[in-house]
Enzyme design. Structure first.
Site, PDB file in Angstrom:
ATOM      1  N   HIS A   1      -3.972  -0.227  -4.333  1.00  0.00           N
ATOM      2  CA  HIS A   1      -5.444  -0.367  -4.291  1.00  0.00           C
ATOM      3  C   HIS A   1      -6.046   0.076  -5.623  1.00  0.00           C
ATOM      4  O   HIS A   1      -7.086   0.726  -5.683  1.00  0.00           O
ATOM      5  CB  HIS A   1      -6.035   0.471  -3.151  1.00  0.00           C
ATOM      6  CG  HIS A   1      -5.450   0.188  -1.811  1.00  0.00           C
ATOM      7  ND1 HIS A   1      -5.814  -0.891  -1.029  1.00  0.00           N
ATOM      8  CD2 HIS A   1      -4.502   0.865  -1.098  1.00  0.00           C
ATOM      9  CE1 HIS A   1      -5.117  -0.885   0.115  1.00  0.00           C
ATOM     10  NE2 HIS A   1      -4.315   0.175   0.087  1.00  0.00           N
TER      11      HIS A   1
ATOM     12  N   GLU B   1      -5.334  -5.013  -5.058  1.00  0.00           N
ATOM     13  CA  GLU B   1      -5.162  -5.583  -3.725  1.00  0.00           C
ATOM     14  C   GLU B   1      -4.838  -7.068  -3.819  1.00  0.00           C
ATOM     15  O   GLU B   1      -5.296  -7.769  -4.712  1.00  0.00           O
ATOM     16  CB  GLU B   1      -6.424  -5.351  -2.899  1.00  0.00           C
ATOM     17  CG  GLU B   1      -6.638  -3.876  -2.592  1.00  0.00           C
ATOM     18  CD  GLU B   1      -7.871  -3.606  -1.748  1.00  0.00           C
ATOM     19  OE1 GLU B   1      -8.611  -4.577  -1.454  1.00  0.00           O
ATOM     20  OE2 GLU B   1      -8.099  -2.434  -1.389  1.00  0.00           O
TER      21      GLU B   1
ATOM     22  N   SER C   1       0.842  -1.194   0.000  1.00  0.00           N
ATOM     23  CA  SER C   1       0.000   0.000   0.000  1.00  0.00           C
ATOM     24  C   SER C   1       0.885   1.255   0.000  1.00  0.00           C
ATOM     25  O   SER C   1       1.636   1.483  -0.934  1.00  0.00           O
ATOM     26  CB  SER C   1      -0.958  -0.044   1.192  1.00  0.00           C
ATOM     27  OG  SER C   1      -1.896   0.992   1.142  1.00  0.00           O
TER      28      SER C   1
END
EC number: 3.4.15.6
Length: 270
Positions: A164, A191, A122
């Site tokens: 994401h 993801e 992330s």
């Protein structure tokens, strides 16, 4: 290695296993850095449990929260003895603000050059290149100035990574970046998906999710340089690829690699 976020930490551990398996032989120590996270007390135990389950001999959970801690001698020793250095998610701007130019960052770069694995998920993935996205709404990012960028940690050059990517509809963020400088390759990580950046500058997709490549090198035209802030951007001839696990992309040749081609290219470099 860069991971798109929300990777499995409790079941098959597919992506984290690939991270751990790439560690140098005879070095099973892992350092997990939670600087980007606003909830380090929650995320660090999850990664500690996951890496211990994978066979880590020691997991060092490093909650580096300020620039003084980023120069701490004890923290530097733990990084220098780790075969895997892993950045959690959170806020990538907080991560670069705290460790940019620090002794900790220099130590991590030295470990990378020495063969250690440096991985992030992330925000930890977004911060890895020399150029980093730190903000920009996905809903209308094809307007000049809608994507905010700054310098990243500089572990890899020539890429801009967004995380994401599919789940939050961030295609237009990388499209704007490609229009501003077509030399940079956009890598959008879904993801539970990630990429290994091999030493020969080949990307390998891993995990059950998708990795999206946005290649602007052959961009035919864009009006971005002539616009005022907030005006809509036109783009002609931007190429998109969707990679799945086992497929790859040659950064320098700008070439998609199906599984057999990827395996052959990686074998050549060994």
């Amino acid at each position: 290695m860069a991971i798109g976020g929300a990777e499995d930490k409790t079941s098959d551990l597919e992506i984290l296993k690939r991270v751990f398996d790439l560690a140098p032989e005879a070095n099973a120590e892992v350092a997990v850095i939670a600087t980007a996270s606003s909830i380090p007390d929650e995320v660090l135990p999850d990664y500690q449990a996951a890496f211990e389950r994978l066979g880590a001999s020691r997991v060092h959970t490093l909650d580096i929260q300020d620039r003084q801690q980023a120069a701490d001698d004890a923290t530097l020793r733990l990084i220098n003895q780790s075969g895997v250095i892993f950045f959690t998610g959170g806020d990538q701007l907080r991560l670069t603000n705290v460790i940019g130019g620090s002794a900790v960052l220099n130590a991590i770069r030295e470990r990378l050059m020495a063969g250690a694995v440096v991985a992030g998920t992330s925000a930890g993935a977004a911060a890895m290149p020399g150029t980093m996205i730190y903000d920009g709404a996905a809903a209308d990012a094809l307007r000049k100035g809608a994507v905010n960028m700054t310098f990243g940690l500089g572990f890899v050059d020539g890429l801009v990574i967004d995380s994401h990517f599919l789940e939050r509809g961030r295609f237009s963020r990388l499209m704007q970046i490609g229009a501003t400088n077509p030399e940079h390759l956009g890598v959008g990580l879904g993801e539970d998906a990630g990429v290994i950046v091999h030493p020969n500058r080949v990307l390998e997709a891993i995990g059950p999710g998708h990795v999206i490549i946005i290649d602007s090198r052959d961009l035919a035209s864009s009006n971005i340089a002539d616009l005022s802030m907030g005006e809509p951007i036109a783009i002609e001839n931007m190429i998109l690829h969707a990679m799945v696990s086992g497929h790859g992309f040659d950064i320098e040749a700008r070439r998609y690699l199906v599984a057999d081609a990827l395996d052959a290219l990686l074998e050549e470099s060994r």
